[in-house]
Enzyme design. Structure first.
Site, short mmCIF file in Angstrom:
data_model
loop_
_atom_site.label_atom_id
_atom_site.label_comp_id
_atom_site.label_asym_id
_atom_site.label_seq_id
_atom_site.Cartn_x
_atom_site.Cartn_y
_atom_site.Cartn_z
N HIS A 151 0.83 -1.21 0.00
CA HIS A 151 0.00 0.00 0.00
C HIS A 151 0.86 1.26 0.00
CE1 HIS A 151 -3.34 -2.70 0.99
NE2 HIS A 151 -2.54 -3.20 1.92
N SER A 170 16.30 16.40 -19.92
CA SER A 170 15.30 17.45 -19.93
C SER A 170 15.83 18.61 -20.74
CB SER A 170 14.98 17.91 -18.50
OG SER A 170 14.26 19.12 -18.50
#
Length: 501
Positions: free
Chosen positions: A209, A333
């Site tokens: 989780h 980038s």
């Protein structure tokens, strides 16, 4: 409020340039990325799943059917019982070799010639028939004295187009899967298994989780995915590729009327098996395509497990558990020079989703055909290549991405050392075992550890202090005193060695 008015640009008709129509550029520009940007990664599939490969397969099937009608079905002993059609010439080895060279030499010139024939026939399979008959008509020049022209009208004898198409697609998919997709998928899975073995004992904090949970090892988590992928590969490896040759509605009607003395189901079975396929004895006009749905479902399931791998590795990279090896000269980038993005795994995710969408559509569409025949399968099957192409591209990206990873064992060790509360599980389990053995003071072990650990950090000193005050037997207390988050990995490393052979 300021208003700025710009003067209208002054242009004359001579200043206006006509835009280049990219559809007219030669050589033709690819519409899709698989035949453009990503061509290098998927090019091997062209030999199996392209339109040209389909036509080559059709020629191959037609030629083999002609040989069968003249010389009889091939048997396991390699002998032929004689012509299926009475009066058909018995073909010599040289004549059979000549016929089999027709598909073997099917290249650029032949593709263009066949396309020209199809523009006249407006029917792709009929164009194949006429293409072969042209070659038969040219046989005397190539072979000298030959009986091939006498066999010309046996090309496509008693066949509906689907008799040829279903066998062609079965051969194409079989070749594409066995010769291209499976080797690539197997190489990826083997690469992943090697990584799992290499890092079998490297401890890592697992996250159920998304929250800190029982520690594991990086190798064991990779092994789970490799094991899942291998299971799907075994299913794909065991796939059956079915085929039929039984006429316009699967009754051998034309066959029986033309040659009533032949055992046509037996001839059909021997022919289909001669091609290396599994015979389907009961069909409508089309082979039912159920085998295709089965193969595509298994490949799609492999894709989805691989997608799970891509998202997990992406997450491990974001956590810093994996570092990426920068590629010299590459840009992560356009504005942030420090970036090394996990583009291989992101590219794989997207292509796996596209592949699964196509494979799911193929599986759902192909198993349904109205009454004895509709043509929805014709255009649908032309997308088999893109479905496998996007999967193959994803496999290539994942392989390249995995190759550029380093495991950051130091950061994972630090992560474990900051989460001593995960030892609440083994401590309360040891208390339960001690309680069953009759040790006093072991009441409510889960609740006591929950009070100690839930929603709060517990360091090594606090955990060891708690354990020391429990009154556990000396051997149990010593075992827990030596336990750390990094050593609490059970038999994870052994699982990799024992079950990822």
């Amino acid at each position: 409020m300021w208003a700025v008015t710009s003067p209208a640009p002054q242009t004359s008709p001579s200043d206006v340039q006509t835009r280049v129509n990219l559809a007219d550029v030669t050589p033709p520009i690819a519409l899709g990325p698989l035949d453009g940007r990503y061509r290098g990664a998927v090019a091997p599939l062209v030999d199996h799943l392209s339109e040209a490969a389909l036509n080559r397969a059709r020629i191959h099937v037609e030629v083999e059917w002609l040989v069968t009608l003249c010389n009889g079905p091939s048997t396991n002993e390699g002998t032929a019982p004689g012509a299926v059609v009475p009066g058909a010439p018995t073909l010599t080895d040289a004549e059979i070799a000549y016929l089999r060279r027709i598909p073997a030499t099917f290249g650029a010139d032949e593709i263009a010639e066949l396309a020209a024939i199809e523009r006249e026939t407006v029917h792709d399979v009929k164009a194949v028939e006429y293409f072969i008959k042209r070659r038969i008509a040219a046989a005397p020049e190539a072979l000298g004295e030959t009986s091939l022209p006498a066999a010309s009208e046996l090309v496509h004898f008693a066949c509906t187009s689907e008799d040829i198409n279903n066998l062609s697609y079965a051969l194409m998919v079989q070749g594409g899967v066995r010769d291209v997709w499976l080797p690539a998928a197997t190489a990826l899975t083997d690469q992943l298994a090697d990584m799992a073995r290499e890092h079998a004992a490297v401890p890592m904090l697992s996250r159920t989780h998304g929250q800190p949970a029982t520690p594991t090892t990086m190798g064991k988590e990779l092994a789970v995915l490799a094991h899942r992928l291998r299971r799907q590969l075994r299913r794909v490896e065991g796939a059956e590729y079915l085929g039929k040759l039984n006429g316009a509605t699967g009754t051998y009607g034309a066959h029986v009327v033309a040659v009533p003395g032949a055992d046509w189901p037996a001839v059909s079975k021997a022919f289909v098996e001669h091609l290396g396929l599994v015979w389907n004895p009961l069909t409508t006009q089309i082979e039912s395509h159920d085998w295709q749905a089965e193969v595509y479902a298994d490949v799609a399931r492999f894709n989805r497990i691989l997608h799970n791998l891509a998202t997990d590795v992406w997450t491990y990279i974001s956590l810093g558990f994996f570092t990426q090896i920068p590629v010299a000269g590459a840009t992560g980038s356009s504005t942030m020079p420090h970036k090394v993005n996990p583009i291989r795994f992101e590219n794989a995710e997207a292509n796996l989703e596209i592949s699964c969408s196509l494979l799911d559509t193929l599986s759902a569409t192909l198993v349904t055909s109205r009454l004895q025949r509709d043509l929805t399968d014709s255009t649908t099957q032309r997308n088999i290549g893109p479905a496998f192409g996007h999967s193959l591209l994803a496999i290539d990206n994942v392989r390249r991405g995995l190759k550029a990873l380093n495991v950051n064992a130091a950061l994972m060790a630090d992560d474990l050392d900051h989460n001593w509360e995960v030892l609440g599980e083994p401590v309360q389990s040891a208390m339960r075992a001690a309680s069953v053995a009759g040790v006093e003071g072991m009441e409510n072990p889960y609740e006591r550890l929950k009070e100690l650990t839930r929603g709060q950090r517990v360091d090594a000193a606090r955990m060891r202090e708690f354990v020391a005050g429990l009154g556990l037997p000396d051997d149990v207390a010593a075992r827990l005193a030596d336990l750390t988050p990094a050593s609490y990995t059970g038999v994870a490393a052994r699982l990799v060695e024992d079950y990822l052979a």
